[in-house]
Design an enzyme around this catalytic site. Structure first.
Site, PDB file in Angstrom:
ATOM      1  N   CYS A 115       0.828  -1.206   0.000  1.00 29.22           N
ATOM      2  CA  CYS A 115       0.000   0.000   0.000  1.00 29.22           C
ATOM      3  C   CYS A 115       0.867   1.263   0.000  1.00 29.22           C
ATOM      4  O   CYS A 115       1.423   1.626   1.039  1.00 29.22           O
ATOM      5  CB  CYS A 115      -0.921  -0.034   1.221  1.00 29.22           C
ATOM      6  SG  CYS A 115      -1.887   1.461   1.432  1.00 29.22           S
ATOM      7  N   CYS A 120      -0.012   3.976   2.472  1.00 31.34           N
ATOM      8  CA  CYS A 120       0.277   3.626   3.863  1.00 31.34           C
ATOM      9  C   CYS A 120       1.773   3.698   4.136  1.00 31.34           C
ATOM     10  O   CYS A 120       2.216   4.311   5.099  1.00 31.34           O
ATOM     11  CB  CYS A 120      -0.189   2.194   4.156  1.00 31.34           C
ATOM     12  SG  CYS A 120      -1.852   1.850   3.550  1.00 31.34           S
ATOM     13  N   ASP A 121       2.557   3.044   3.279  1.00 36.14           N
ATOM     14  CA  ASP A 121       3.968   2.821   3.605  1.00 36.14           C
ATOM     15  C   ASP A 121       4.939   3.701   2.831  1.00 36.14           C
ATOM     16  O   ASP A 121       6.117   3.711   3.143  1.00 36.14           O
ATOM     17  CB  ASP A 121       4.314   1.337   3.375  1.00 36.14           C
ATOM     18  CG  ASP A 121       3.566   0.407   4.336  1.00 36.14           C
ATOM     19  OD1 ASP A 121       2.855   0.939   5.220  1.00 36.14           O
ATOM     20  OD2 ASP A 121       3.696  -0.813   4.224  1.00 36.14           O
TER      21      ASP A 121
END
Ligand code: FAD
Length: 307
Positions: free
Chosen positions: A130, A133-134
């Site tokens: 993701c 997200c990361d």
């Protein structure tokens, strides 16, 4: 029978359970597990009001919050089908059937994996799925994106603004992403696109990712790329296989079609989170969608006589 039965114990299901139970109606939650994809996540930096948390901690807090209310939680059960009758009937793989006046589907999704050596070992240690997200964890580092479809090229454009350099590896000899995205990616000085590249291994130092190996499918040669992060973007699969053949309409990608109220094509059945056509798959979005679905289910109940 329940008034509202929620299928799935991720953030969408947990939010739906809290919103439904707060209406004082008979609420059940049936799921294979509690936590969903959040249980597999390490660092989370975009859960608004919590600058940093970790998956298992957030799962424990979600579970504790749901348990503040009178919700009948049934785990280790897999839903296998849904039918309309006097009540809505949810068939479980265990062959039991649960009945409810309204149902909320929140069975989430799973990322398609590369299935190469090193992927599991370095999951959350450089192997990521993701970019929203990361991505920021790789600020100033070199990363690879596997997959040249829309999500891969979008990820490359997104990451290029954060990381030092992005190498995109596409298996085929052409990219599948929309032209406008391809042009954008090709215009960026720190994005390199390699076609005909079959990723064969994730390499690491025992603690974290150091790179990957791929075979150049045109020449058969094996090559390596040194990167700190590998974003796998080869597809997100909705957990909706069990709905095929039911009255629930699915998109061509298998996502449950919902409207702005979270209603599906089947009366009394609502859906929320990553299993739906909602374009962005994120925790806070799944929680919001679960709340929407529960409020819509309640709205449906007050307009429908109890059989
Ligand atoms: P899920 O979390 O997928 O939950 C689905 C639930 O349904 C599970 O409990 C599952 O057991 C159950 N289920 C599935 N099929 C059945 C069935 N047939 N019968 C019964 N139960 C079933 N998002 C962020 O916002 N921030 C992040 O930092 C972040 N990091 C991530 C890192 C990783 C490694 C992954 C995989 C995802 C990450 N995400 C992140 C995305 C986020 O986890 C998802 O968007 C979110 O969990 C979706 O919630 P959901 O409730 O829709 O589905």
């Amino acid at each position: 029978p329940y008034d509202v039965l929620i299928v799935g114990g991720g953030p969408a299901g947990a939010a739906a359970a809290i919103y439904a139970a707060r209406k004082g109606i008979r609420t059940g939650l049936v799921s294979e597990n509690f936590g969903g994809q959040v249980a597999e996540t390490v660092g989370i930096e975009n859960m608004i009001s919590m600058p940093y948390t970790e998956g298992p901690k957030l799962v424990a807090q979600m579970e504790q919050h749901v348990k503040e209310y009178d919700v009948d939680i049934i785990t280790d059960q897999r839903a296998a089908g849904i039918r309309a009758g006097e009540y809505l009937e949810l068939d479980l793989a265990s062959e039991a059937t649960l009945r409810s006046r309204a149902v909320i589907l929140a069975t989430g999704a799973r990322w398609r994996e590369l299935s190469v050596p090193g992927e599991q070992e370095y999951r959350n240690k450089g192997v990521a799925y993701c970019p929203h997200c990361d991505g920021p964890f790789y600020k100033g580092k070199r990363v690879a994106v596997i997959g040249g479809g829309n999500s891969g090229i979008e990820a490359a454009i997104d990451l290029a603004g954060i990381v030092e350099h992005v190498t995109v590896l596409e298996f085929a000899d052409t990219l599948k992403a929309d032209d406008v995205l391809q042009r954008k990616a090709q215009s960026l000085p720190n994005v390199e696109i390699i076609r005909n590249a079959q990723t064969t291994e994730v390499t690491g130092d025992g603690k974290k990712v150091t790179g990957l190996l791929y075979t150049d499918r045109a020449t058969g040669e094996s090559r390596s790329v040194e990167v700190a992060g590998i974003f796998v973007q080869i597809g997100l699969i909705p957990n909706s296989e069990w709905l095929k053949g039911s009255d629930i309409e699915l998109s061509r990608f298998g996502e449950i079609e919902i409207d702005a109220r979270g209603a599906t094509s089947m009366p009394g059945v609502f859906a929320a989170g990553d299993v739906t056509t909602e374009p962005y798959k994120q925790i806070v979005i799944a929680m919001g969608a679960g709340s929407t679905a529960a409020l819509s289910a309640f709205d449906h109940l007050i307009r429908t006589p109890d059989p």
